[in-house]
Every structure is written in structure tokens, then in C-alpha cells.
Design an enzyme around this catalytic site. Sequence first.
Site, PDB file in Angstrom:
ATOM      1  N   SER A 134       0.878  -1.176   0.000  1.00  0.00           N
ATOM      2  CA  SER A 134       0.000   0.000   0.000  1.00  0.00           C
ATOM      3  C   SER A 134       0.916   1.227   0.000  1.00  0.00           C
ATOM      4  O   SER A 134       2.085   1.129   0.393  1.00  0.00           O
ATOM      5  CB  SER A 134      -0.843   0.005   1.278  1.00  0.00           C
ATOM      6  OG  SER A 134      -1.467   1.259   1.487  1.00  0.00           O
ATOM      7  N   TYR A 147      -1.719  -0.775  10.366  1.00  0.00           N
ATOM      8  CA  TYR A 147      -1.732  -0.989   8.910  1.00  0.00           C
ATOM      9  C   TYR A 147      -0.420  -0.517   8.292  1.00  0.00           C
ATOM     10  O   TYR A 147       0.173  -1.223   7.458  1.00  0.00           O
ATOM     11  CB  TYR A 147      -2.920  -0.239   8.312  1.00  0.00           C
ATOM     12  CG  TYR A 147      -3.168  -0.508   6.834  1.00  0.00           C
ATOM     13  CD1 TYR A 147      -3.625  -1.756   6.413  1.00  0.00           C
ATOM     14  CD2 TYR A 147      -2.974   0.483   5.887  1.00  0.00           C
ATOM     15  CE1 TYR A 147      -3.874  -1.995   5.067  1.00  0.00           C
ATOM     16  CE2 TYR A 147      -3.224   0.250   4.546  1.00  0.00           C
ATOM     17  CZ  TYR A 147      -3.677  -0.990   4.136  1.00  0.00           C
ATOM     18  OH  TYR A 147      -3.924  -1.236   2.804  1.00  0.00           O
TER      19      TYR A 147
HETATM   20  P1  NAD Z   1     -11.344  -5.793   0.304  1.00  0.00           P
HETATM   21  O1  NAD Z   1     -11.427  -5.149   1.647  1.00  0.00           O
HETATM   22  O2  NAD Z   1     -12.255  -5.347  -0.798  1.00  0.00           O
HETATM   23  O3  NAD Z   1     -11.470  -7.366   0.534  1.00  0.00           O
HETATM   24  C1  NAD Z   1     -11.195  -8.276  -0.510  1.00  0.00           C
HETATM   25  C2  NAD Z   1     -11.556  -9.653  -0.045  1.00  0.00           C
HETATM   26  O4  NAD Z   1     -10.732 -10.061   1.071  1.00  0.00           O
HETATM   27  C3  NAD Z   1     -13.000  -9.797   0.459  1.00  0.00           C
HETATM   28  O5  NAD Z   1     -13.721 -10.623  -0.438  1.00  0.00           O
HETATM   29  C4  NAD Z   1     -12.839 -10.435   1.839  1.00  0.00           C
HETATM   30  O6  NAD Z   1     -13.833 -11.422   2.123  1.00  0.00           O
HETATM   31  C5  NAD Z   1     -11.453 -11.064   1.740  1.00  0.00           C
HETATM   32  N1  NAD Z   1     -10.825 -11.373   3.022  1.00  0.00           N
HETATM   33  C6  NAD Z   1     -10.796 -10.583   4.137  1.00  0.00           C
HETATM   34  N2  NAD Z   1     -10.152 -11.237   5.127  1.00  0.00           N
HETATM   35  C7  NAD Z   1      -9.738 -12.430   4.621  1.00  0.00           C
HETATM   36  C8  NAD Z   1      -9.041 -13.540   5.166  1.00  0.00           C
HETATM   37  N3  NAD Z   1      -8.633 -13.545   6.444  1.00  0.00           N
HETATM   38  N4  NAD Z   1      -8.785 -14.625   4.379  1.00  0.00           N
HETATM   39  C9  NAD Z   1      -9.226 -14.627   3.087  1.00  0.00           C
HETATM   40  N5  NAD Z   1      -9.923 -13.614   2.522  1.00  0.00           N
HETATM   41  C10 NAD Z   1     -10.168 -12.525   3.279  1.00  0.00           C
HETATM   42  O7  NAD Z   1      -9.836  -5.733  -0.199  1.00  0.00           O
HETATM   43  P2  NAD Z   1      -9.134  -4.694  -1.194  1.00  0.00           P
HETATM   44  O8  NAD Z   1      -9.509  -3.306  -0.815  1.00  0.00           O
HETATM   45  O9  NAD Z   1      -9.307  -5.152  -2.587  1.00  0.00           O
HETATM   46  O10 NAD Z   1      -7.619  -4.884  -0.724  1.00  0.00           O
HETATM   47  C11 NAD Z   1      -6.785  -5.901  -1.253  1.00  0.00           C
HETATM   48  C12 NAD Z   1      -5.360  -5.613  -0.833  1.00  0.00           C
HETATM   49  O11 NAD Z   1      -5.006  -4.300  -1.282  1.00  0.00           O
HETATM   50  C13 NAD Z   1      -5.141  -5.610   0.683  1.00  0.00           C
HETATM   51  O12 NAD Z   1      -3.882  -6.148   0.985  1.00  0.00           O
HETATM   52  C14 NAD Z   1      -5.188  -4.131   1.036  1.00  0.00           C
HETATM   53  O13 NAD Z   1      -4.495  -3.828   2.223  1.00  0.00           O
HETATM   54  C15 NAD Z   1      -4.533  -3.533  -0.191  1.00  0.00           C
HETATM   55  N6  NAD Z   1      -4.862  -2.124  -0.394  1.00  0.00           N
HETATM   56  C16 NAD Z   1      -6.147  -1.705  -0.525  1.00  0.00           C
HETATM   57  C17 NAD Z   1      -6.421  -0.344  -0.696  1.00  0.00           C
HETATM   58  C18 NAD Z   1      -7.826   0.180  -0.819  1.00  0.00           C
HETATM   59  O14 NAD Z   1      -7.999   1.401  -0.812  1.00  0.00           O
HETATM   60  N7  NAD Z   1      -8.822  -0.678  -0.973  1.00  0.00           N
HETATM   61  C19 NAD Z   1      -5.360   0.570  -0.745  1.00  0.00           C
HETATM   62  C20 NAD Z   1      -4.063   0.106  -0.618  1.00  0.00           C
HETATM   63  C21 NAD Z   1      -3.818  -1.261  -0.437  1.00  0.00           C
END
Ligand code: NAD
Length: 253
Positions: A134, A147
Site C-alpha cells: 500500500s 496498517y
Molecule cells: P477488500 O477489503 O475489498 O477485501 C477483498 C476480499 O478479502 C474480500 O472478499 C474479503 O472477504 C477477503 N478477506 C478478508 N479477510 C480475509 C481472510 N482472512 N482470508 C481470506 N480472505 C479474506 O480488499 P481490497 O480493498 O481489494 O484490498 C486488497 C489488498 O489491497 C489488501 O492487501 C489491502 O491492504 C490492499 N490495499 C487496498 C487499498 C484500498 O484502498 N482498498 C489501498 C491500498 C492497499
Amino acid sequence: MELRVVVTAGGAGIGRAAAELLAVAGAQVSVCDIDPLAVADVGEIEGIAASVADVADTASIDRFMFESIASLGGIDVLVNNAGIAGPGGVLEDLDPDEVTRTLDVDVTSMFRTSRHAIPVMKQQRSGVIVNIASTAGLFGFPYRSPYAAAKWAVIGLTKTMAMELGEFGIRVNAVCPGSVAGTRMDHVIKLEAAATGRTGEEIRAGFEQQVSLQTFVDAVDVAQAIGFLASPAASKITGQAIPVDGHTESMRT
Ligand code: NAD
């Protein structure tokens, strides 16, 4: 040969966008997710097989990785995507158990999956691992210390894996998404509003103004970077932390 791909937390968001993009390009993709409804939904897509597994549970991931590698007949690409936002607030108010949970889902999960993929990739003498970090892994991030700590750890892990695995032809990179439009950022904005007493609108505007392009990114933008890193076009790129964020200068809203 079709790429054989494993994506964690591929039921929604960035993981799902990456799984879809790679499947459309002809890959065979195995995804896990903790949410059975998301698993059922993504498993309908041609080229994607989906199972319920929790990245924080070693036995669950052992089973998922074993079955994925067996059914794919190997593994060319591992996308360690799972990560939770963790608690928000000033450090002294945080519950240590919630901190541990954040580190477990966001960092230790990558050890759980990678230890299955690495021996197979070493034997193939090829492979690509993409760890989702991130922009919180590139800057300090007030009120989100667990985080930020987790995502800095992901980048340290990525660089170390690249050094350990380079001689076997295995590339390891991190992708650092900025704020992705969607329900997760809505939740993060609520957490920060509660921690600071400011309004959600102010916080959202702050997030947008952090970046040069003055906008959130889409999950598909991040998926495209993952697709590039998985492709031969990136054959000399390893050990990098690549932002897909519209250019961030600070995480202070
Ligand atoms: P999200 O919050 O939309 O979740 C995606 C999926 O993760 C969901 O379907 C959920 O059921 C699943 N999940 C949650 N806990 C889990 C577990 N313990 N085991 C298996 N599945 C699990 O995720 P996102 O926003 O697409 O984020 C994906 C990655 O990108 C993460 O590592 C997040 O930290 C990173 N990220 C996201 C953002 C953002 O703004 N969304 C920004 C920077 C980084």
C-alpha cells in the site's frame, strides 16, 4: 503455456479484479476468500476456481495451497493480496489483539502461502510473486499505525524474498495501491472521522488531495500492474515496490 495463478482474497476488490484480468488473458486461476458468497460468485467466472480459506489460519491455507498447486499442475504466479485495514485511532488507544490480527492477515499470511509456492517455483526455476502492500508502506500514516507497520513489513519481506529467490529465476515485487474507490475506503474514512472528530467529507477530500492526480484509483488499475509484473514484459523487474496511486506525497489528510 497458460499461466497457473493463485490469488488470495480474490472474492472482491483488487484480488477479484486481478483474477478476472488474468483469467480473461487465458490464465488458470485459483482464488481463496473467507467469504463463502464471494467464493460462489467469483467461482462462476470461466478460468477461475474458488475455495473458502482464511489466510490467518495455517491449516486452511495449507489445504488451499496444496489443492491449488495439485489442480493447476504447478504455480507460475502467486498474488498475496489479502489484507485488512485494521483498527483506526491513536496508538495508545489500540487493542493489542487487533494489532496482532492486522499483522497476521496482512503479513504472516504471505509466509503461509509462499512456503508452498516457493519449492515448486524453485524446481521449475521460474515464478512470480506479487505482494500487495500500500502507499501506507511508503509513508507514515497517522491513526492507522498497525496498517502502516504491516505494509512496511510487506515491502521488507518482498525485497528479502527477491534476494533469496533471484538465483532460482523467481521474481518478487510489491504493488502499492493508493486509495481504491469502494466500500473499504468508505470504512477507512469512517474510522478516521471517528478518530479525529472531522467529517467524512473532509477526510475524503484530504485523501484525494494527497495525490497528484487528485483522484482515487480503481481496482482494475491495480490489477493491470499485477498483470504486467506477472508477464514476460517485466522479466527484469524484481525487488521493487511499485506505487499505483496517482503519486502520493503524504498520508496526512
Ligand atoms: P477488500 O477489503 O475489498 O477485501 C477483498 C476480499 O478479502 C474480500 O472478499 C474479503 O472477504 C477477503 N478477506 C478478508 N479477510 C480475509 C481472510 N482472512 N482470508 C481470506 N480472505 C479474506 O480488499 P481490497 O480493498 O481489494 O484490498 C486488497 C489488498 O489491497 C489488501 O492487501 C489491502 O491492504 C490492499 N490495499 C487496498 C487499498 C484500498 O484502498 N482498498 C489501498 C491500498 C492497499
